[in-house]
Design an enzyme around this catalytic site. Structure first.
Site, PDB file in Angstrom:
ATOM      1  N   SER A 244       0.848  -1.194   0.000  1.00  0.00           N
ATOM      2  CA  SER A 244       0.000   0.000   0.000  1.00  0.00           C
ATOM      3  C   SER A 244       0.884   1.245   0.000  1.00  0.00           C
ATOM      4  O   SER A 244       2.108   1.147   0.123  1.00  0.00           O
ATOM      5  CB  SER A 244      -0.903   0.007   1.227  1.00  0.00           C
ATOM      6  OG  SER A 244      -0.128   0.301   2.372  1.00  0.00           O
ATOM      7  N   LYS A 245       0.227   2.375  -0.112  1.00  0.00           N
ATOM      8  CA  LYS A 245       0.921   3.672  -0.185  1.00  0.00           C
ATOM      9  C   LYS A 245       1.976   3.853   0.905  1.00  0.00           C
ATOM     10  O   LYS A 245       2.996   4.481   0.694  1.00  0.00           O
ATOM     11  CB  LYS A 245      -0.108   4.801  -0.026  1.00  0.00           C
ATOM     12  CG  LYS A 245      -0.813   5.134  -1.298  1.00  0.00           C
ATOM     13  CD  LYS A 245      -0.403   6.545  -1.746  1.00  0.00           C
ATOM     14  CE  LYS A 245      -0.878   6.852  -3.140  1.00  0.00           C
ATOM     15  NZ  LYS A 245       0.018   6.450  -4.187  1.00  0.00           N
ATOM     16  N   ARG A 246       1.668   3.313   2.091  1.00  0.00           N
ATOM     17  CA  ARG A 246       2.612   3.585   3.179  1.00  0.00           C
ATOM     18  C   ARG A 246       3.960   2.881   2.979  1.00  0.00           C
ATOM     19  O   ARG A 246       4.942   3.208   3.615  1.00  0.00           O
ATOM     20  CB  ARG A 246       1.995   3.257   4.540  1.00  0.00           C
ATOM     21  CG  ARG A 246       1.891   1.820   4.827  1.00  0.00           C
ATOM     22  CD  ARG A 246       1.046   1.507   6.039  1.00  0.00           C
ATOM     23  NE  ARG A 246       0.705   0.116   6.002  1.00  0.00           N
ATOM     24  CZ  ARG A 246       1.510  -0.871   6.374  1.00  0.00           C
ATOM     25  NH1 ARG A 246       2.691  -0.581   6.887  1.00  0.00           N
ATOM     26  NH2 ARG A 246       1.144  -2.123   6.260  1.00  0.00           N
ATOM     27  N   GLY A 248       5.479   2.964   0.020  1.00  0.00           N
ATOM     28  CA  GLY A 248       6.175   3.734  -1.017  1.00  0.00           C
ATOM     29  C   GLY A 248       5.267   3.854  -2.227  1.00  0.00           C
ATOM     30  O   GLY A 248       4.055   3.667  -2.112  1.00  0.00           O
ATOM     31  N   GLU A 254       3.474   6.608 -10.808  1.00  0.00           N
ATOM     32  CA  GLU A 254       4.247   7.244  -9.730  1.00  0.00           C
ATOM     33  C   GLU A 254       5.737   6.947  -9.907  1.00  0.00           C
ATOM     34  O   GLU A 254       6.595   7.757  -9.599  1.00  0.00           O
ATOM     35  CB  GLU A 254       3.831   6.659  -8.386  1.00  0.00           C
ATOM     36  CG  GLU A 254       2.813   7.451  -7.614  1.00  0.00           C
ATOM     37  CD  GLU A 254       2.500   6.725  -6.318  1.00  0.00           C
ATOM     38  OE1 GLU A 254       3.091   7.079  -5.290  1.00  0.00           O
ATOM     39  OE2 GLU A 254       1.685   5.777  -6.342  1.00  0.00           O
TER      40      GLU A 254
END
Ligand code: GLU
Length: 469
Positions: A244-246, A248, A254
């Site tokens: 997930s985003k946390r 990276g 992106e």
């Protein structure tokens, strides 16, 4: 029969790095076997699908070099065909009309819950119903699941990654294939599309494994040949949790934004969950020769950003200077750095040196900015602090002699050594102030390369400005 694979994303958000790997495996497998790789946009969820997400998926695939061999198929445009197959199953006696109201279904669920057993739809009352007794509500079409005593009692799939997987037929129930409003269900639509697209191998995330048994019901009832399935493990973060985003970056674009090269991302993703000994750098051509599904492991893989960064550095060093210069200039322009033709030429001239030190295109752009700008570059405060009166005097002195220096890269280094010798100082005492004056930083490519790339006039301007003259 020629191999045909497909990548089938739902356009409800950006293309996740896990989806990119699924696309890559489909692409590589098709290429390896001389077949085709297709794209199907699964946009039947009208509420959650957006045109923007479709565009992002297409852009991401293009960036990764994974555009499909044929125009994409949009699942939402094929509803009439999905309904046609559902009706055909009805006509063949493999499916039946079920007249349950939403309230009745909710009551069945509640009853199962109260009895603490998993809900399993029981359609026995509709299967034998006389049409004249049909209630006035619009019916759904349900497919008849294989019965407990059919085919040894189990539905079996020989998965190319997971091996043999089976589920007892008693676990399967008569799923809806066409809702009472005439819309097809997802699991039914996927089978009809894969069949019509001539898909021979379905390579997808292992979160779809349980769907496979239900999809097999449609293949088998229609008498269609099932494709081979390969369910690949998902990608997790370094801590083992779902990526997930946390952890990276997770969106394919992106990575582009952060300055990764698509070939490095693909190489990294290929190696994630698939191996060929210790071979780490595997460009596309070689990947096509080597890739096969028997090399794909069953365990979830963990995203290792440091490894990706390392690989990106390897690909940057091997990339063509022209291409890197274009990329870097575009990034500088985006960051608001003003430069002209001369600046662009200086960046190009220094590229062989600059790319040796960078891990991403962003690093490369920030290390190239000093060469692009006209006049004294922005000064790093730490570097500025090193411009002592003594260093400034050294620069002023050097400027007088540099006017006569030979402006060829190979001569400049020797010339600087001679200058230091004659003045009785260490080369570092000359090179460091010079580096700061020219680049605004204590780190830059070799000083002779920087002098040469800047050219005499620009270099002299910067040296005199730093000397305070
Ligand atoms: N649309 C599904 C997803 O995005 C993929 C289904 C499939 O590959 O069969 O997860």
């Amino acid at each position: 029969m020629s191999v045909r694979t497909r990548f089938a994303p739902s356009p409800t958000g950006y293309l996740h790095i896990g989806g990119a790997r699924t696309a890559l495996f489909n692409y590589l497998f098709a290429r390896r076997h001389g077949g085709q790789y297709l794209l199907r946009i699964e946009d039947t969820d009208r509420q959650r699908s957006t045109q923007e997400a479709v565009q992002q998926i297409l852009d991401s695939l293009e960036w990764l070099g994974l555009s499909p061999d044929e125009p994409p198929v949009f699942q939402s445009q094929r509803e009439a065909r999905h309904a046609e197959v559902a009706r055909e199953l009805l006509a063949r006696g493999c499916a039946y009309l079920a007249y349950d109201t939403p309230e009745e279904l909710a009551a069945m669920r509640a009853e199962a819950e109260a009895a603490k057993r998993p809900f399993k739809y029981d359609g026995s009352r509709w299967m034998t119903m006389d049409p004249k007794d049909a209630p006035s509500v619009a019916p759904a079409i349900r497919i008849k699941a294989p019965r407990a005593d059919q085919a040894g009692g189990d539905t079996v799939v020989q998965d190319l990654v997971q091996g043999e997987v089976r589920v007892a037929n008693t676990e399967l129930d008569d799923m809806i294939i066409l809702r009472s409003d005439g819309s097809p269900t997802y699991l039914h639509a996927v089978v009809v599309d894969d069949h019509d697209m001539g898909i021979t191998h379905v390579i997808r995330g292992d979160d779809h494994l349980t769907n496979t048994f239900r999809q097999c019901m449609v293949y088998d009832a229609m008498g269609w040949h099932r494709p081979r399935f390969a369910h690949i493990p998902l990608i997790h973060g370094a801590d083992g949790a779902k990526l997930s985003k946390r952890h990276g970056a997770v969106g394919a674009l992106e990575f582009r934004e952060q300055g990764f090269l698509p070939e490095a991302v693909c190489n990294y993703l290929m190696r994630l969950g698939w191996g060929h000994g210790d071979e780490e750098v595997i460009p596309r051509d070689r990947a096509i020769q080597l890739f096969d599904l028997d090399g794909v492991g069953r365990a979830a893989s963990r995203m290792d950003y440091a490894k990706l960064l390392h690989l990106n550095g390897v690909y940057l060093r091997g990339a063509e200077d022209e291409r890197l210069t274009r990329e870097v200039l575009a990034r500088l322009a985006k960051h608001g750095v003003a430069f002209g033709t001369l600046g662009a030429e200086r960046v190009r001239a220094l590229m062989p040196e600059l790319k040796e030190r960078a891990k991403t295109l962003e690093d490369l752009a920030s290390s190239a900015a000093f060469a692009a700008v006209e006049g004294p570059p922005p000064m790093d405060p730490k570097a500025a602090a090193l411009l002592t009166p003594e260093a400034k005097a050294r620069l002023a002195d050097l400027a007088q002699f540099l006017n006569d220096a030979p402006w060829e890269r190979k001569d400049l280094e020797a010339w600087l050594r001679d200058y230091a010798d004659v003045k009785g100082v260490k080369l570092g005492q000359v090179a460091q102030p010079l580096r700061i004056a020219l680049s605004g930083s204590t780190q830059s490519p070799p000083i002779d390369a920087v002098l040469w790339a800047l050219g005499r006039t620009e270099a002299m301007d910067r040296i005199l400005a730093a000397a305070g003259e």
